[in-house]
Scaffold this motif. Structure first.
Motif, PDB file in Angstrom:
ATOM      1  N   ARG A  67       0.823  -1.219   0.000  1.00  0.00           N
ATOM      2  CA  ARG A  67       0.000   0.000   0.000  1.00  0.00           C
ATOM      3  C   ARG A  67       0.856   1.267   0.000  1.00  0.00           C
ATOM      4  O   ARG A  67       0.480   2.260  -0.608  1.00  0.00           O
ATOM      5  CB  ARG A  67      -0.913   0.031   1.214  1.00  0.00           C
ATOM      6  CG  ARG A  67      -1.880  -1.139   1.295  1.00  0.00           C
ATOM      7  CD  ARG A  67      -2.901  -0.932   2.399  1.00  0.00           C
ATOM      8  NE  ARG A  67      -2.284  -0.845   3.728  1.00  0.00           N
ATOM      9  CZ  ARG A  67      -2.416   0.200   4.547  1.00  0.00           C
ATOM     10  NH1 ARG A  67      -3.129   1.257   4.179  1.00  0.00           N
ATOM     11  NH2 ARG A  67      -1.830   0.198   5.747  1.00  0.00           N
ATOM     12  N   PHE A  68       1.982   1.245   0.698  1.00  0.00           N
ATOM     13  CA  PHE A  68       2.844   2.409   0.825  1.00  0.00           C
ATOM     14  C   PHE A  68       4.109   2.202   0.002  1.00  0.00           C
ATOM     15  O   PHE A  68       4.617   1.081  -0.111  1.00  0.00           O
ATOM     16  CB  PHE A  68       3.249   2.648   2.272  1.00  0.00           C
ATOM     17  CG  PHE A  68       2.146   3.107   3.183  1.00  0.00           C
ATOM     18  CD1 PHE A  68       0.809   3.093   2.799  1.00  0.00           C
ATOM     19  CD2 PHE A  68       2.444   3.572   4.459  1.00  0.00           C
ATOM     20  CE1 PHE A  68      -0.194   3.527   3.638  1.00  0.00           C
ATOM     21  CE2 PHE A  68       1.468   4.001   5.323  1.00  0.00           C
ATOM     22  CZ  PHE A  68       0.141   3.975   4.906  1.00  0.00           C
ATOM     23  N   THR A  69       4.635   3.295  -0.525  1.00  0.00           N
ATOM     24  CA  THR A  69       5.890   3.261  -1.266  1.00  0.00           C
ATOM     25  C   THR A  69       6.777   4.420  -0.830  1.00  0.00           C
ATOM     26  O   THR A  69       6.349   5.581  -0.883  1.00  0.00           O
ATOM     27  CB  THR A  69       5.647   3.351  -2.776  1.00  0.00           C
ATOM     28  OG1 THR A  69       4.796   2.291  -3.204  1.00  0.00           O
ATOM     29  CG2 THR A  69       6.975   3.257  -3.534  1.00  0.00           C
ATOM     30  N   ILE A  70       7.979   4.086  -0.401  1.00  0.00           N
ATOM     31  CA  ILE A  70       8.950   5.118  -0.042  1.00  0.00           C
ATOM     32  C   ILE A  70       9.893   5.336  -1.223  1.00  0.00           C
ATOM     33  O   ILE A  70      10.269   4.380  -1.911  1.00  0.00           O
ATOM     34  CB  ILE A  70       9.736   4.740   1.231  1.00  0.00           C
ATOM     35  CG1 ILE A  70      10.609   5.909   1.697  1.00  0.00           C
ATOM     36  CG2 ILE A  70      10.543   3.469   1.039  1.00  0.00           C
ATOM     37  CD1 ILE A  70      11.255   5.681   3.065  1.00  0.00           C
ATOM     38  N   THR A  78      14.927  15.211  -0.965  1.00  0.00           N
ATOM     39  CA  THR A  78      13.568  14.959  -0.502  1.00  0.00           C
ATOM     40  C   THR A  78      13.282  13.457  -0.482  1.00  0.00           C
ATOM     41  O   THR A  78      13.694  12.726  -1.387  1.00  0.00           O
ATOM     42  CB  THR A  78      12.545  15.671  -1.392  1.00  0.00           C
ATOM     43  OG1 THR A  78      12.819  17.079  -1.392  1.00  0.00           O
ATOM     44  CG2 THR A  78      11.126  15.455  -0.881  1.00  0.00           C
ATOM     45  N   VAL A  79      12.588  13.032   0.546  1.00  0.00           N
ATOM     46  CA  VAL A  79      12.097  11.658   0.621  1.00  0.00           C
ATOM     47  C   VAL A  79      10.571  11.712   0.643  1.00  0.00           C
ATOM     48  O   VAL A  79       9.984  12.637   1.199  1.00  0.00           O
ATOM     49  CB  VAL A  79      12.658  10.919   1.850  1.00  0.00           C
ATOM     50  CG1 VAL A  79      12.240  11.590   3.160  1.00  0.00           C
ATOM     51  CG2 VAL A  79      12.271   9.453   1.837  1.00  0.00           C
ATOM     52  N   TYR A  80       9.950  10.732   0.012  1.00  0.00           N
ATOM     53  CA  TYR A  80       8.507  10.706  -0.147  1.00  0.00           C
ATOM     54  C   TYR A  80       7.938   9.424   0.464  1.00  0.00           C
ATOM     55  O   TYR A  80       8.609   8.402   0.549  1.00  0.00           O
ATOM     56  CB  TYR A  80       8.132  10.743  -1.627  1.00  0.00           C
ATOM     57  CG  TYR A  80       8.705  11.921  -2.375  1.00  0.00           C
ATOM     58  CD1 TYR A  80       9.887  11.776  -3.109  1.00  0.00           C
ATOM     59  CD2 TYR A  80       8.087  13.164  -2.353  1.00  0.00           C
ATOM     60  CE1 TYR A  80      10.425  12.852  -3.812  1.00  0.00           C
ATOM     61  CE2 TYR A  80       8.629  14.239  -3.043  1.00  0.00           C
ATOM     62  CZ  TYR A  80       9.794  14.079  -3.770  1.00  0.00           C
ATOM     63  OH  TYR A  80      10.329  15.139  -4.456  1.00  0.00           O
ATOM     64  N   LEU A  81       6.676   9.501   0.824  1.00  0.00           N
ATOM     65  CA  LEU A  81       5.931   8.323   1.223  1.00  0.00           C
ATOM     66  C   LEU A  81       4.578   8.390   0.524  1.00  0.00           C
ATOM     67  O   LEU A  81       3.728   9.198   0.884  1.00  0.00           O
ATOM     68  CB  LEU A  81       5.748   8.232   2.737  1.00  0.00           C
ATOM     69  CG  LEU A  81       5.104   6.941   3.220  1.00  0.00           C
ATOM     70  CD1 LEU A  81       6.039   5.751   2.987  1.00  0.00           C
ATOM     71  CD2 LEU A  81       4.743   7.041   4.706  1.00  0.00           C
ATOM     72  N   GLN A  82       4.424   7.569  -0.501  1.00  0.00           N
ATOM     73  CA  GLN A  82       3.147   7.462  -1.197  1.00  0.00           C
ATOM     74  C   GLN A  82       2.285   6.452  -0.448  1.00  0.00           C
ATOM     75  O   GLN A  82       2.694   5.297  -0.292  1.00  0.00           O
ATOM     76  CB  GLN A  82       3.363   7.011  -2.639  1.00  0.00           C
ATOM     77  CG  GLN A  82       2.082   6.809  -3.419  1.00  0.00           C
ATOM     78  CD  GLN A  82       1.330   8.107  -3.668  1.00  0.00           C
ATOM     79  OE1 GLN A  82       1.922   9.118  -4.014  1.00  0.00           O
ATOM     80  NE2 GLN A  82       0.012   8.060  -3.493  1.00  0.00           N
TER      81      GLN A  82
END
Length: 123
Positions: A67-70, A78-82
């Motif tokens: 469900r989540f993608t880092i 920048t780091v993201y969490l989809q």
């Protein structure tokens, strides 16, 4: 020294998506493992996801796998969490953190923390 600023939190309905961002200051962003943690009311802070320095490997807690993608952009620092298919249980304050070692999921191994961003999932 690294300063981290999260953004992108909000109030969404169950099943919706959000993308969190964490902008880092400093020139050494690519030298850190980056992680996302979360803390729900009345609960301890817990590991969510982490990504290696070059972005080549990721790690997730079981409850968010699929469900989540880092991801990270070492040019934009920048780091993201989809976060997709959000569930009520995902409601928490989400923190990004930077680690100079090699732990990935151990909270107290992280060196720098952001201030957190609230994610609230409603039914």
């Amino acid at each position: 020294q690294v300063q981290l600023v999260e953004s992108g939190g909000g109030l969404v309905q169950a099943g919706a998506s959000l993308r969190l961002s964490c902008a880092a200051s400093g020139r050494t962003f690519s030298s850190y493992i980056m992680g996302w943690f979360r803390q729900a009311p009345g609960k301890e802070r817990e590991f969510v996801a982490a990504i290696t320095r070059n972005g080549g490997s990721t790690h997730y807690t079981d409850s968010v796998k699929g469900r989540f993608t880092i991801s990270r952009d070492n040019v934009k620092n920048t780091v993201y969490l989809q976060m997709n298919s959000l569930q009520l249980e995902d409601t928490a304050v989400y923190y990004c953190a930077a680690e100079s070692g090699s732990s990935f999921s151990t909270l107290n191994k992280y060196d720098y923390w952001g201030q957190g961003t609230q994610v609230t999932v409603s039914s």
